[in-house]
Design a protein around this motif. Structure first.
Motif, PDB file in Angstrom:
ATOM      1  N   LEU A 132     -15.204  26.182 -17.400  1.00  0.00           N
ATOM      2  CA  LEU A 132     -13.955  25.987 -17.994  1.00  0.00           C
ATOM      3  C   LEU A 132     -14.144  24.462 -18.329  1.00  0.00           C
ATOM      4  CD1 LEU A 132     -11.099  26.532 -19.089  1.00  0.00           C
ATOM      5  CD2 LEU A 132     -10.300  25.735 -16.786  1.00  0.00           C
ATOM      6  N   LEU A 133     -14.672  24.134 -19.679  1.00  0.00           N
ATOM      7  CA  LEU A 133     -15.008  22.674 -20.064  1.00  0.00           C
ATOM      8  C   LEU A 133     -13.994  22.150 -21.098  1.00  0.00           C
ATOM      9  CD1 LEU A 133     -17.738  21.055 -20.128  1.00  0.00           C
ATOM     10  CD2 LEU A 133     -18.290  22.293 -22.027  1.00  0.00           C
TER      11      LEU A 133
ATOM     12  N   VAL B 274     -14.693  21.518 -15.582  1.00  0.00           N
ATOM     13  CA  VAL B 274     -15.416  20.127 -15.830  1.00  0.00           C
ATOM     14  C   VAL B 274     -14.144  19.316 -16.496  1.00  0.00           C
ATOM     15  CG1 VAL B 274     -17.115  18.744 -16.944  1.00  0.00           C
ATOM     16  CG2 VAL B 274     -17.658  21.253 -15.983  1.00  0.00           C
ATOM     17  N   GLU B 275     -13.775  18.300 -16.071  1.00  0.00           N
ATOM     18  CA  GLU B 275     -12.789  17.782 -16.508  1.00  0.00           C
ATOM     19  C   GLU B 275     -12.550  16.333 -16.038  1.00  0.00           C
ATOM     20  OE1 GLU B 275     -10.242  16.311 -18.485  1.00  0.00           O
ATOM     21  OE2 GLU B 275      -9.517  18.339 -18.659  1.00  0.00           O
ATOM     22  N   GLU B 276     -12.738  15.383 -16.939  1.00  0.00           N
ATOM     23  CA  GLU B 276     -12.907  13.742 -16.566  1.00  0.00           C
ATOM     24  C   GLU B 276     -11.482  13.157 -16.103  1.00  0.00           C
ATOM     25  OE1 GLU B 276     -15.142  11.951 -19.410  1.00  0.00           O
ATOM     26  OE2 GLU B 276     -16.569  13.004 -19.247  1.00  0.00           O
ATOM     27  N   ASP B 277     -10.550  13.827 -16.686  1.00  0.00           N
ATOM     28  CA  ASP B 277      -9.154  13.329 -16.349  1.00  0.00           C
ATOM     29  C   ASP B 277      -8.368  14.259 -15.256  1.00  0.00           C
ATOM     30  OD1 ASP B 277      -6.432  12.527 -16.451  1.00  0.00           O
ATOM     31  OD2 ASP B 277      -5.946  13.346 -18.274  1.00  0.00           O
TER      32      ASP B 277
ATOM     33  N   VAL C 212     -16.054  19.527 -11.276  1.00  0.00           N
ATOM     34  CA  VAL C 212     -16.757  18.562 -11.465  1.00  0.00           C
ATOM     35  C   VAL C 212     -16.137  17.452 -12.437  1.00  0.00           C
ATOM     36  CG1 VAL C 212     -18.974  19.528 -10.714  1.00  0.00           C
ATOM     37  CG2 VAL C 212     -18.187  19.424 -13.072  1.00  0.00           C
ATOM     38  N   ASN C 213     -16.239  16.250 -12.133  1.00  0.00           N
ATOM     39  CA  ASN C 213     -15.476  15.289 -12.996  1.00  0.00           C
ATOM     40  C   ASN C 213     -16.452  14.661 -14.109  1.00  0.00           C
ATOM     41  OD1 ASN C 213     -13.185  15.337 -11.433  1.00  0.00           O
ATOM     42  ND2 ASN C 213     -14.145  13.836  -9.917  1.00  0.00           N
ATOM     43  N   HIS C 214     -17.638  15.154 -14.312  1.00  0.00           N
ATOM     44  CA  HIS C 214     -18.456  14.749 -15.471  1.00  0.00           C
ATOM     45  C   HIS C 214     -19.406  15.547 -15.890  1.00  0.00           C
ATOM     46  CE1 HIS C 214     -20.693  11.909 -17.952  1.00  0.00           C
ATOM     47  NE2 HIS C 214     -19.828  11.250 -17.928  1.00  0.00           N
TER      48      HIS C 214
END
Length: 127
Positions: A71-72, A27-30, A51-53
């Motif tokens: 992996l958050l 999970v990574e927004e960047d 996933v992006n969010h």
């Protein structure tokens, strides 16, 4: 029961079973950080999904196939995600949770572990 016969002409049948691959949800927004996070993992050993969010995690971890590890990524400004770790643990008690934290935020490590994270890794990560 068959007695042990050291010079027996009997042959054992060997069954080769393939080991199941672990499923890791990142999970990574960047998007740039996703590349560095996936670079830490050998995709031949794991099934990696991104996933992006963090809002998408709750839905995904309840779907088949089940995820083995999460992996958050947690930004210093977004601590709401830490509260979600306990929720993820209730859904999948055996889920391994690794939290990526910005370096220099030791207070976040304590919060992450108290929230149920198995371990924390400083970012940026060296692959």
């Amino acid at each position: 029961m068959i007695p042990f016969e050291p010079n027996s002409t009997r042959h054992a049948t060997v069954v080769h079973r393939t080991m199941p691959r672990y499923r890791i949800l990142i999970v990574e927004e960047d998007p740039g950080a996703i590349c560095s996070a996936t670079g830490l993992l050998d995709s031949s050993d794991y099934d990696i999904e991104v996933v992006n969010h963090s809002d998408d995690v709750g839905n995904r971890i309840q779907q088949l196939p089940l995820v083995d590890a999460l992996l958050l990524d947690i930004d210093a400004a977004n601590t709401n995600t830490l509260g979600a770790i306990a929720h993820f643990r209730r859904i999948l008690p055996l889920l391994k949770v690794v939290v990526l934290l910005p370096s220099g935020h030791a207070d976040q490590v304590v919060k992450a572990v108290r929230s149920g994270a198995d371990t924390c890794v400083w970012k940026p990560c060296d692959s």
